[in-house]
Design a protein around this motif. Structure first.
Motif, PDB file in Angstrom:
ATOM      1  N   ALA A 175      15.541  -4.592   5.268  1.00 13.30           N
ATOM      2  CA  ALA A 175      14.775  -5.653   5.214  1.00 13.30           C
ATOM      3  C   ALA A 175      13.485  -5.787   4.565  1.00 13.30           C
ATOM      4  CB  ALA A 175      14.844  -6.171   6.706  1.00 13.30           C
ATOM      5  N   THR A 176      13.200  -4.922   3.256  1.00 11.76           N
ATOM      6  CA  THR A 176      12.142  -5.334   2.884  1.00 11.76           C
ATOM      7  C   THR A 176      11.245  -6.462   2.599  1.00 11.76           C
ATOM      8  OG1 THR A 176      13.432  -3.182   1.674  1.00 11.76           O
ATOM      9  CG2 THR A 176      10.772  -4.200   1.098  1.00 11.76           C
ATOM     10  N   GLN A 177       9.845  -6.399   2.624  1.00  7.63           N
ATOM     11  CA  GLN A 177       9.251  -7.718   2.557  1.00  7.63           C
ATOM     12  C   GLN A 177       7.973  -7.244   2.488  1.00  7.63           C
ATOM     13  OE1 GLN A 177       7.566  -7.132   7.103  1.00  7.63           O
ATOM     14  NE2 GLN A 177       9.806  -7.954   8.281  1.00  7.63           N
ATOM     15  N   PRO A 178       7.431  -8.540   1.828  1.00  7.65           N
ATOM     16  CA  PRO A 178       6.622  -8.240   0.597  1.00  7.65           C
ATOM     17  C   PRO A 178       5.425  -6.996   0.970  1.00  7.65           C
ATOM     18  CG  PRO A 178       7.555 -11.021   0.850  1.00  7.65           C
ATOM     19  CD  PRO A 178       8.229 -10.017   2.318  1.00  7.65           C
ATOM     20  N   GLY A 179       4.607  -7.514   2.137  1.00 11.39           N
ATOM     21  CA  GLY A 179       3.773  -6.414   2.987  1.00 11.39           C
ATOM     22  C   GLY A 179       3.801  -4.261   2.899  1.00 11.39           C
ATOM     23  N   ASP A 180       5.271  -4.344   2.348  1.00  6.49           N
ATOM     24  CA  ASP A 180       5.904  -3.248   2.354  1.00  6.49           C
ATOM     25  C   ASP A 180       5.748  -2.599   0.563  1.00  6.49           C
ATOM     26  OD1 ASP A 180       9.386  -3.740   4.200  1.00  6.49           O
ATOM     27  OD2 ASP A 180       7.677  -3.084   4.976  1.00  6.49           O
ATOM     28  N   SER A 181       5.379  -3.950  -0.119  1.00  9.06           N
ATOM     29  CA  SER A 181       4.707  -3.375  -1.283  1.00  9.06           C
ATOM     30  C   SER A 181       3.573  -2.242  -1.675  1.00  9.06           C
ATOM     31  CB  SER A 181       4.501  -3.964  -2.572  1.00  9.06           C
ATOM     32  OG  SER A 181       5.251  -5.411  -2.500  1.00  9.06           O
ATOM     33  N   ALA A 182       3.790  -0.992  -2.200  1.00 11.68           N
ATOM     34  CA  ALA A 182       3.504  -0.286  -2.064  1.00 11.68           C
ATOM     35  C   ALA A 182       3.124   1.043  -3.042  1.00 11.68           C
ATOM     36  CB  ALA A 182       2.337   0.078  -0.291  1.00 11.68           C
ATOM     37  N   VAL A 183       2.854   2.216  -2.600  1.00 11.42           N
ATOM     38  CA  VAL A 183       3.288   3.805  -2.887  1.00 11.42           C
ATOM     39  C   VAL A 183       3.906   4.306  -2.205  1.00 11.42           C
ATOM     40  CG1 VAL A 183       2.034   5.762  -4.950  1.00 11.42           C
ATOM     41  CG2 VAL A 183       1.672   3.107  -4.974  1.00 11.42           C
ATOM     42  N   TYR A 184       4.579   5.524  -2.266  1.00 13.66           N
ATOM     43  CA  TYR A 184       5.399   5.599  -1.194  1.00 13.66           C
ATOM     44  C   TYR A 184       5.388   7.375  -1.826  1.00 13.66           C
ATOM     45  CZ  TYR A 184       6.420   1.618   0.761  1.00 13.66           C
ATOM     46  OH  TYR A 184       5.827   0.557   1.739  1.00 13.66           O
ATOM     47  N   PHE A 185       4.453   7.949  -1.089  1.00 12.35           N
ATOM     48  CA  PHE A 185       5.128   9.230  -1.190  1.00 12.35           C
ATOM     49  C   PHE A 185       5.087  10.052  -0.006  1.00 12.35           C
ATOM     50  CE2 PHE A 185       1.239   9.368  -4.696  1.00 12.35           C
ATOM     51  CZ  PHE A 185       0.437   8.341  -4.131  1.00 12.35           C
ATOM     52  N   CYS A 186       6.129  11.964  -0.345  1.00 11.25           N
ATOM     53  CA  CYS A 186       6.881  12.178   0.611  1.00 11.25           C
ATOM     54  C   CYS A 186       5.763  13.266   0.268  1.00 11.25           C
ATOM     55  CB  CYS A 186       8.068  12.065  -0.179  1.00 11.25           C
ATOM     56  SG  CYS A 186       8.054  13.537  -1.554  1.00 11.25           S
ATOM     57  N   THR A 194       1.758  19.385   0.394  1.00  8.69           N
ATOM     58  CA  THR A 194       2.162  19.599  -0.754  1.00  8.69           C
ATOM     59  C   THR A 194       2.392  17.851  -1.261  1.00  8.69           C
ATOM     60  OG1 THR A 194       2.208  21.574  -1.741  1.00  8.69           O
ATOM     61  CG2 THR A 194       3.013  20.621  -3.314  1.00  8.69           C
ATOM     62  N   PHE A 195       1.716  16.895  -2.146  1.00  4.31           N
ATOM     63  CA  PHE A 195       2.473  15.569  -2.123  1.00  4.31           C
ATOM     64  C   PHE A 195       3.167  15.478  -3.423  1.00  4.31           C
ATOM     65  CE2 PHE A 195       0.556  13.250   0.489  1.00  4.31           C
ATOM     66  CZ  PHE A 195      -0.175  14.012   1.744  1.00  4.31           C
ATOM     67  N   GLY A 196       4.311  14.350  -3.554  1.00  7.41           N
ATOM     68  CA  GLY A 196       5.090  14.332  -4.543  1.00  7.41           C
ATOM     69  C   GLY A 196       4.098  12.923  -5.528  1.00  7.41           C
ATOM     70  N   GLN A 197       4.659  12.786  -6.708  1.00  6.76           N
ATOM     71  CA  GLN A 197       3.094  11.621  -7.310  1.00  6.76           C
ATOM     72  C   GLN A 197       3.945  10.111  -6.464  1.00  6.76           C
ATOM     73  OE1 GLN A 197       4.737  11.819 -11.561  1.00  6.76           O
ATOM     74  NE2 GLN A 197       2.730  13.996 -11.803  1.00  6.76           N
ATOM     75  N   GLY A 198       4.679  10.405  -6.446  1.00  7.70           N
ATOM     76  CA  GLY A 198       4.347   8.223  -6.074  1.00  7.70           C
ATOM     77  C   GLY A 198       5.902   7.874  -6.336  1.00  7.70           C
ATOM     78  N   THR A 199       5.939   6.776  -5.298  1.00 10.63           N
ATOM     79  CA  THR A 199       7.174   5.875  -6.407  1.00 10.63           C
ATOM     80  C   THR A 199       6.120   4.380  -5.809  1.00 10.63           C
ATOM     81  OG1 THR A 199       9.151   6.690  -6.125  1.00 10.63           O
ATOM     82  CG2 THR A 199       9.229   4.370  -5.592  1.00 10.63           C
ATOM     83  N   ILE A 200       6.098   3.853  -6.746  1.00 10.73           N
ATOM     84  CA  ILE A 200       5.766   2.259  -6.535  1.00 10.73           C
ATOM     85  C   ILE A 200       6.650   1.418  -6.087  1.00 10.73           C
ATOM     86  CG2 ILE A 200       4.629   0.024  -7.937  1.00 10.73           C
ATOM     87  CD1 ILE A 200       3.559   2.054 -10.104  1.00 10.73           C
ATOM     88  N   LEU A 201       7.088   1.179  -5.007  1.00  7.04           N
ATOM     89  CA  LEU A 201       7.982   0.060  -4.625  1.00  7.04           C
ATOM     90  C   LEU A 201       7.019  -1.650  -4.838  1.00  7.04           C
ATOM     91  CD1 LEU A 201      10.424  -0.857  -3.128  1.00  7.04           C
ATOM     92  CD2 LEU A 201       9.146  -1.391  -0.486  1.00  7.04           C
ATOM     93  N   THR A 202       7.417  -2.217  -5.742  1.00  7.85           N
ATOM     94  CA  THR A 202       7.469  -4.133  -5.672  1.00  7.85           C
ATOM     95  C   THR A 202       8.083  -5.164  -5.252  1.00  7.85           C
ATOM     96  OG1 THR A 202       6.223  -3.069  -7.618  1.00  7.85           O
ATOM     97  CG2 THR A 202       6.914  -5.707  -7.317  1.00  7.85           C
ATOM     98  N   VAL A 203       8.088  -5.247  -3.671  1.00  9.88           N
ATOM     99  CA  VAL A 203       9.127  -6.423  -2.904  1.00  9.88           C
ATOM    100  C   VAL A 203       9.059  -8.035  -3.609  1.00  9.88           C
ATOM    101  CG1 VAL A 203      10.332  -7.206  -1.387  1.00  9.88           C
ATOM    102  CG2 VAL A 203       8.889  -5.180  -1.460  1.00  9.88           C
ATOM    103  N   HIS A 204       9.499  -8.847  -4.134  1.00  7.46           N
ATOM    104  CA  HIS A 204       9.555  -9.440  -4.749  1.00  7.46           C
ATOM    105  C   HIS A 204      10.347 -10.972  -3.411  1.00  7.46           C
ATOM    106  CE1 HIS A 204       8.879  -8.375  -8.621  1.00  7.46           C
ATOM    107  NE2 HIS A 204       9.548  -7.371  -8.756  1.00  7.46           N
ATOM    108  N   PRO A 205       9.486 -12.214  -3.184  1.00  2.00           N
ATOM    109  CA  PRO A 205       9.163 -12.819  -2.716  1.00  2.00           C
ATOM    110  C   PRO A 205      10.720 -13.695  -3.207  1.00  2.00           C
ATOM    111  CG  PRO A 205       7.298 -13.353  -3.471  1.00  2.00           C
ATOM    112  CD  PRO A 205       7.578 -12.312  -4.416  1.00  2.00           C
TER     113      PRO A 205
END
Lengths: 117, 113
Positions: free
Chosen positions: B79-90, B102-113
């Motif tokens: 149930a992704t929310q707009p506040g979840d919009s961010a870059v996620y790193f593993c 050791t970090f990955g490069q990141g995934t940009i998550l954009t949640v559209h209302p």
């Protein structure tokens, strides 16, 4: 303090100048780390302090980079003779312990954005 | 060499949908994995972690899945929310070296209302 505090939040410096970045970890945290984050990239490990043990400096990119941690608390990251490629966000984090124990959450500061012009 | 990488650099979802962010790792010695969320202008924030002796761990609206056979890690956000919009790193850690993640490069998550 309530969280990891870094200063300054932004730093613009001329190429060739030295800079010092400061990190105040959460009180009582024995582990402290520095990471570097270039624009649009992940975090690059720089150095790790754990208690009174010798720091793990294996991530420092060159001998222009050094860090110290005085009294097991505050840490400073020094970059000598800065170059444009040093421009990045420098992040500090602390945790209760991280050397041999996992599951110890690391809390990050907001970082210092360094721009070398 | 060792690396932690992400399959998808960007992910766009509609509010209310479930999101899945993937990560591949190459170091078989890694036994601890963490997901971080980073909002613009802020430092990374811990979301959830998992040890290699587990294949699934659940938190509040988030689930991490670990497949050691194919060295794959995923983060599921319900149930992704707009506040979840961010870059996620593993990030991955190894025994006695958990301070040197050791970090990955990141995934940009954009949640559209």
């Amino acid at each position: 303090g309530a969280g990891v505090s870094q200063s300054p939040s932004n730093k613009v410096t001329e190429k060739g100048k030295d800079v010092e970045l400061r990190c105040d970890p959460i009180s009582g945290h024995t582990a402290l780390y520095w990471y570097r984050q270039s624009l649009g990239q992940g975090l690059e490990f720089l150095i790790y302090f754990q208690g009174n043990s010798a720091p793990d400096k294996s991530g420092l990119p060159s001998d222009r980079f050094s860090a110290e941690r005085t009294g097991g608390s505050v840490s400073t990251l020094t970059i000598q003779r800065t170059q444009q490629e040093d421009s990045a966000v420098y992040l500090c984090a602390s945790s209760l312990d991280r050397g041999r124990e996992m599951n110890t959450e690391a809390f990050f500061g907001q970082g210092t954005r360094l721009t070398v012009v | 060499g060792e690396s932690v990488g992400l399959h998808l650099p960007t992910l766009s979802v509609q509010e209310g949908d479930n999101s899945i962010i993937n990560c591949a790792y190459s170091n078989s010695a890694s036994d601890y994995f963490i997901w971080y969320k980073q909002e613009s202008g802020k430092g990374p924030q811990f979301i959830i972690d998992i040890r290699s002796n587990m294949d699934k761990r659940q938190g509040q609206r988030v689930t991490v899945l670990l497949n050691k056979t194919v060295k794959h890690l995923s983060l599921q956000i319900a149930a992704t929310q707009p506040g979840d919009s961010a870059v996620y790193f593993c990030a991955e850690g190894r025994p006695n070296l958990y301070g040197k993640l050791t970090f990955g490069q990141g995934t940009i998550l954009t949640v559209h209302p």
